[in-house]
Write a protein that holds these residues in place. Structure first.
Motif, short mmCIF file in Angstrom:
data_model
loop_
_atom_site.label_atom_id
_atom_site.label_comp_id
_atom_site.label_asym_id
_atom_site.label_seq_id
_atom_site.Cartn_x
_atom_site.Cartn_y
_atom_site.Cartn_z
N GLU A 273 0.97 -1.33 0.21
CA GLU A 273 0.96 -0.12 0.04
C GLU A 273 1.39 1.33 -0.51
O GLU A 273 0.41 2.61 -0.28
CB GLU A 273 -0.63 0.10 1.20
N VAL A 274 1.79 1.05 0.67
CA VAL A 274 3.22 2.24 1.05
C VAL A 274 3.34 2.43 -0.16
O VAL A 274 3.87 3.75 -1.64
CB VAL A 274 4.14 2.20 2.20
N ALA A 275 3.81 1.43 -1.15
CA ALA A 275 4.40 1.33 -2.32
C ALA A 275 3.74 2.11 -3.19
O ALA A 275 4.31 2.67 -4.54
CB ALA A 275 5.67 0.05 -2.89
N ALA A 276 2.41 1.31 -3.05
CA ALA A 276 1.57 2.30 -4.65
C ALA A 276 0.77 3.19 -4.30
O ALA A 276 0.61 4.02 -5.51
CB ALA A 276 0.43 1.14 -3.91
N THR A 277 1.59 4.17 -3.14
CA THR A 277 1.77 5.84 -2.51
C THR A 277 2.35 6.46 -3.71
O THR A 277 1.71 7.97 -4.10
CB THR A 277 1.75 6.54 -1.53
#
Length: 303
Positions: A273-277
């Motif tokens: 989820e963090v990487a997808a930001t």
């Protein structure tokens, strides 16, 4: 992929001198007083009381370094040098190479030499390889978690004192990347530096004047600080303990102008989820400060 010489450090980024010093320190922790072991007459402390009592001096043998769990292996060339430090004539055969995914029961390294020396070297070699392989295994889990997002997994300076080169190498074996090796190769402007300098702009300017060729990173913990840091001349930003929504806000504000690194409170559960930001990096102190070892063992064979 295996190395022709399991002791070969080519491609590891580890210097011969540093590895030799690590091997010497590690063996010295385990061997205390007594007659020297074969092949190590100059090692001041070189006595394994149990092996000396139970193993004939001239007895040869073969031992396999074996994985007791699935994982990613690292540190094999260093472990190999532990064995050859005490048994210079030992014959080594690689069964795996650093960075390989291995499974329970796989033979990673085979060593043939004097049994006394192999047993004296056993724990030191296992400590090094198990520690490095544990870090590589945890790193690979993070890398797999963000696969396809474009984000890179980084380590931090939260390493075991004295083992930083090995542990950062292990991160690379797991597919991660190294951030900075110390306080000298990247200037990290944190809140205490800003407080001392008076402002973000003053802190960045002071670094530019003192060390003009060193990249400057500024730590921020609120999206609204991003423009100030970029305007002050930061090369990249450290986004500390931000929510995914805040990270997306920073990406919208300054993404593409500077590189963005998310850190603080990250777990495998939220990694993707963090990487997808849209951030460029995830830096994870836990890769080195909290990685469990990979269970490895040395199995002695007859003959």
């Amino acid at each position: 992929m295996t190395r022709t010489d399991p002791r070969d450090l080519a491609g590891t980024g580890l210097s011969e001198a540093w590895v030799d010093e690590l091997v010497e320190r590690t063996l010295a922790e385990d061997l205390t007083g007594g007659p020297p072991l074969p092949g190590a007459p100059d090692l001041a402390v070189s006595f394994d009381v149990t092996s000396a009592a139970t193993v004939p001096a001239a007895q040869p043998g073969t031992a396999d370094l074996v994985a007791r769990a699935d994982g990613v292996v690292a540190g094999l060339p260093v472990a190999a040098r532990v064995f050859t430090r005490l048994a210079p004539g030992a014959v080594l055969t690689a069964g795996a190479a650093d960075g390989d995914r291995v499974h329970r029961g796989d033979v990673l390294l085979t060593v043939r030499g004097p049994v006394r020396a192999l047993l004296a070297a056993e724990r030191s070699a296992l400590n090094i390889a198990s520690r490095a392989s544990g870090i590589a295994t945890l790193t690979r889990a993070w890398v797999d978690a963000v696969d396809g997002t474009g984000a890179v997994v980084l380590d931090t300076r939260k390493t075991t004192p004295g083992l930083r080169p090995l542990e950062k190498y292990a991160v690379r074996c797991g597919g991660g990347s190294n951030k900075r090796m110390g306080l000298y190769d990247v200037a990290m402007v944190k809140d205490n530096h800003v407080a001392a300098a008076g402002s973000v702009a003053a802190a960045v300017a002071a670094v530019r004047e003192r060390a003009p060729k060193v990249p400057v990173q500024v730590e921020i913990d609120l999206p609204e600080q991003a423009l100030e840091a970029v305007g002050a001349g930061a090369d990249f930003l450290l986004l500390d303990n931000m929510t995914p929504a805040q990270l997306r806000e920073v990406v919208a504000l300054v993404g593409g102008r500077v590189e963005l690194e998310a850190t603080g409170g990250l777990t495998l559960a939220v990694a993707r989820e963090v990487a997808a930001t849209g951030v460029d990096y995830l830096s994870v102190g836990g890769l080195t400060h909290s990685a469990p070892i990979l269970d490895l063992a040395l199995d002695l064979r007859a003959g």
